[in-house]
Write a protein that holds these residues in place. Structure first.
Motif, PDB file in Angstrom:
ATOM      1  N   LEU A 251     -34.714 -60.917 -13.017  1.00 25.27           N
ATOM      2  CA  LEU A 251     -33.629 -60.895 -12.040  1.00 25.27           C
ATOM      3  C   LEU A 251     -32.627 -59.845 -12.498  1.00 25.27           C
ATOM      4  O   LEU A 251     -31.932 -60.028 -13.494  1.00 25.27           O
ATOM      5  N   ASP A 252     -32.553 -58.739 -11.777  1.00 22.66           N
ATOM      6  CA  ASP A 252     -31.779 -57.591 -12.229  1.00 22.66           C
ATOM      7  C   ASP A 252     -30.283 -57.744 -12.004  1.00 22.66           C
ATOM      8  O   ASP A 252     -29.480 -57.357 -12.856  1.00 22.66           O
ATOM      9  N   GLU A 253     -29.897 -58.273 -10.837  1.00 23.02           N
ATOM     10  CA  GLU A 253     -28.486 -58.274 -10.446  1.00 23.02           C
ATOM     11  C   GLU A 253     -28.098 -59.635  -9.872  1.00 23.02           C
ATOM     12  O   GLU A 253     -28.910 -60.311  -9.250  1.00 23.02           O
ATOM     13  N   ASP A 254     -26.821 -60.010 -10.090  1.00 25.42           N
ATOM     14  CA  ASP A 254     -26.275 -61.196  -9.422  1.00 25.42           C
ATOM     15  C   ASP A 254     -25.649 -60.795  -8.091  1.00 25.42           C
ATOM     16  O   ASP A 254     -25.005 -59.740  -7.984  1.00 25.42           O
ATOM     17  N   LEU A 255     -25.844 -61.638  -7.089  1.00 27.42           N
ATOM     18  CA  LEU A 255     -25.187 -61.457  -5.802  1.00 27.42           C
ATOM     19  C   LEU A 255     -23.733 -61.915  -5.908  1.00 27.42           C
ATOM     20  O   LEU A 255     -23.439 -62.884  -6.603  1.00 27.42           O
ATOM     21  N   ALA A 256     -22.855 -61.237  -5.209  1.00 23.13           N
ATOM     22  CA  ALA A 256     -21.435 -61.604  -5.207  1.00 23.13           C
ATOM     23  C   ALA A 256     -20.957 -61.674  -3.764  1.00 23.13           C
ATOM     24  O   ALA A 256     -21.705 -61.397  -2.825  1.00 23.13           O
ATOM     25  N   SER A 257     -19.706 -62.054  -3.574  1.00 18.65           N
ATOM     26  CA  SER A 257     -19.199 -62.170  -2.210  1.00 18.65           C
ATOM     27  C   SER A 257     -19.070 -60.824  -1.502  1.00 18.65           C
ATOM     28  O   SER A 257     -19.487 -60.704  -0.357  1.00 18.65           O
ATOM     29  N   PRO A 258     -18.548 -59.774  -2.100  1.00 13.84           N
ATOM     30  CA  PRO A 258     -18.648 -58.498  -1.404  1.00 13.84           C
ATOM     31  C   PRO A 258     -20.061 -57.941  -1.571  1.00 13.84           C
ATOM     32  O   PRO A 258     -20.653 -58.069  -2.649  1.00 13.84           O
ATOM     33  N   PRO A 259     -20.641 -57.356  -0.541  1.00 13.82           N
ATOM     34  CA  PRO A 259     -21.991 -56.803  -0.679  1.00 13.82           C
ATOM     35  C   PRO A 259     -22.002 -55.610  -1.618  1.00 13.82           C
ATOM     36  O   PRO A 259     -21.015 -54.878  -1.723  1.00 13.82           O
ATOM     37  N   PRO A 260     -23.104 -55.362  -2.296  1.00 13.24           N
ATOM     38  CA  PRO A 260     -23.199 -54.191  -3.156  1.00 13.24           C
ATOM     39  C   PRO A 260     -23.265 -52.911  -2.320  1.00 13.24           C
ATOM     40  O   PRO A 260     -23.611 -52.941  -1.129  1.00 13.24           O
ATOM     41  N   ALA A 261     -22.975 -51.789  -2.951  1.00 14.84           N
ATOM     42  CA  ALA A 261     -22.994 -50.508  -2.245  1.00 14.84           C
ATOM     43  C   ALA A 261     -24.361 -50.231  -1.626  1.00 14.84           C
ATOM     44  O   ALA A 261     -24.458 -49.551  -0.596  1.00 14.84           O
ATOM     45  N   ALA A 262     -25.412 -50.789  -2.220  1.00 13.39           N
ATOM     46  CA  ALA A 262     -26.773 -50.523  -1.750  1.00 13.39           C
ATOM     47  C   ALA A 262     -26.987 -50.904  -0.290  1.00 13.39           C
ATOM     48  O   ALA A 262     -27.797 -50.292   0.402  1.00 13.39           O
ATOM     49  N   TRP A 263     -26.277 -51.936   0.191  1.00 15.16           N
ATOM     50  CA  TRP A 263     -26.456 -52.313   1.602  1.00 15.16           C
ATOM     51  C   TRP A 263     -25.145 -52.640   2.319  1.00 15.16           C
ATOM     52  O   TRP A 263     -25.142 -53.158   3.434  1.00 15.16           O
ATOM     53  N   ALA A 264     -24.016 -52.305   1.721  1.00 17.86           N
ATOM     54  CA  ALA A 264     -22.719 -52.633   2.334  1.00 17.86           C
ATOM     55  C   ALA A 264     -22.524 -51.984   3.693  1.00 17.86           C
ATOM     56  O   ALA A 264     -21.809 -52.516   4.547  1.00 17.86           O
ATOM     57  N   ALA A 265     -23.147 -50.837   3.944  1.00 13.17           N
ATOM     58  CA  ALA A 265     -22.986 -50.159   5.224  1.00 13.17           C
ATOM     59  C   ALA A 265     -23.707 -50.883   6.352  1.00 13.17           C
ATOM     60  O   ALA A 265     -23.391 -50.676   7.529  1.00 13.17           O
ATOM     61  N   ASP A 266     -24.658 -51.752   6.006  1.00  6.37           N
ATOM     62  CA  ASP A 266     -25.491 -52.415   7.010  1.00  6.37           C
ATOM     63  C   ASP A 266     -25.273 -53.919   7.092  1.00  6.37           C
ATOM     64  O   ASP A 266     -25.341 -54.500   8.174  1.00  6.37           O
ATOM     65  N   VAL A 267     -25.049 -54.543   5.942  1.00  6.46           N
ATOM     66  CA  VAL A 267     -25.102 -55.998   5.847  1.00  6.46           C
ATOM     67  C   VAL A 267     -23.854 -56.512   5.142  1.00  6.46           C
ATOM     68  O   VAL A 267     -23.515 -56.050   4.049  1.00  6.46           O
ATOM     69  N   GLU A 268     -23.183 -57.475   5.760  1.00  9.65           N
ATOM     70  CA  GLU A 268     -22.081 -58.183   5.112  1.00  9.65           C
ATOM     71  C   GLU A 268     -22.647 -59.402   4.392  1.00  9.65           C
ATOM     72  O   GLU A 268     -23.719 -59.915   4.749  1.00  9.65           O
ATOM     73  N   GLN A 269     -21.930 -59.885   3.400  1.00  9.18           N
ATOM     74  CA  GLN A 269     -22.396 -61.075   2.682  1.00  9.18           C
ATOM     75  C   GLN A 269     -21.232 -61.771   1.994  1.00  9.18           C
ATOM     76  O   GLN A 269     -20.190 -61.171   1.732  1.00  9.18           O
TER      77      GLN A 269
END
Length: 245
Positions: free
Chosen positions: A116-134
């Motif tokens: 497991l490379d990365e933890d998810l957080a409340s703001p989306p990561p830069a990798a998909w922030a332009a497309d997907v909110e979380q």
């Protein structure tokens, strides 16, 4: 049994909206029930492919998905939906794996050897922030869930925060058990054990429910049962009645 429970055809892409697909699979054993399970696939504007709650791996399915673009992100959205991430990671070594906080420290996860490379957080990561909110919904007993909203198609992607199992597909024993858990169609909601955990932090869960509705989704996809293809906001509101009523 698998054909009776699962949403056929299984383990193949099914279009939902522009750049959004689902893959129905299963059945999966959960809380003593055999239930269908679902993966969501998004093609980001970058061309990268994002897999939410990966289901059973097959070379054929991988090839089908890779015709859309490179598989770049594998998302384990809660503490229960991580079992197939290892298989996909092994066959897609360039993909990054993302998991809810706390998942990597759980004994079965450590024993499995999944990376497991990365933890998810409340703001989306830069990798998909332009497309997907979380954001993260955090309950008691280590139960949490990352929820996602694909802006372009107004598609909300949940895991177990809503379930909508069809009793007729589950059989004469499992169907009534699922109904008792409160997770059956047409009035599906989070199952009883999930509600119990979320109610340990009820104010936070209630705020999360309101935030989900504020996105006004057209459709709501989740991992188990008949998902909401239309009237997403109103059907979601009904599913969240245990928090909002």
């Amino acid at each position: 049994m698998s054909e009776a429970v699962a949403y056929l055809p299984i383990d193949t892409l099914k279009p939902v909206a522009d750049d959004v697909w689902i893959v129905d699979s299963g059945p999966l054993s959960a809380m003593g029930l055999e239930v269908p399970v679902r993966m969501t696939v998004i093609r980001l504007r970058s061309g990268a492919i994002w897999l939410h709650s990966p289901t059973t791996y097959s070379d054929r399915l991988k090839a089908e998905i890779e015709r859309l673009g490179p598989i770049t992100h594998l998302v384990a959205p809660n503490i229960a939906h991580w079992m197939y991430v290892k298989d996909w990671k092994q066959r897609c070594p360039g993909a990054r794996t993302w998991a809810v906080p706390g998942l990597r420290t759980r004994a079965p996860v450590i024993k499995s050897g999944v990376v497991l490379d990365e933890d998810l957080a409340s703001p989306p990561p830069a990798a998909w922030a332009a497309d997907v909110e979380q954001f993260l919904i955090t309950g008691g007993f280590g139960v949490n869930e990352a929820v996602f909203f694909h802006r372009a198609t107004q598609t909300l992607i949940l895991t177990d925060f809503v379930e909508n199992l069809e009793p007729a597909k589950l059989g004469p024993i499992a169907g009534p058990l699922a109904r008792l858990a409160g997770a059956t169609a047409p009035d599906g909601m989070a199952p009883a054990h999930y509600r119990f955990a979320m109610n340990r932090r009820r104010d936070d869960a209630k705020a999360a429910a309101r935030r989900l509705l504020a996105w006004t989704p057209q459709r709501v996809i989740f991992a188990h049962g008949s998902w909401y293809e239309t009237d997403g906001t109103e059907r979601l509101r009904h599913s969240l009645r245990w928090l909002l009523d």
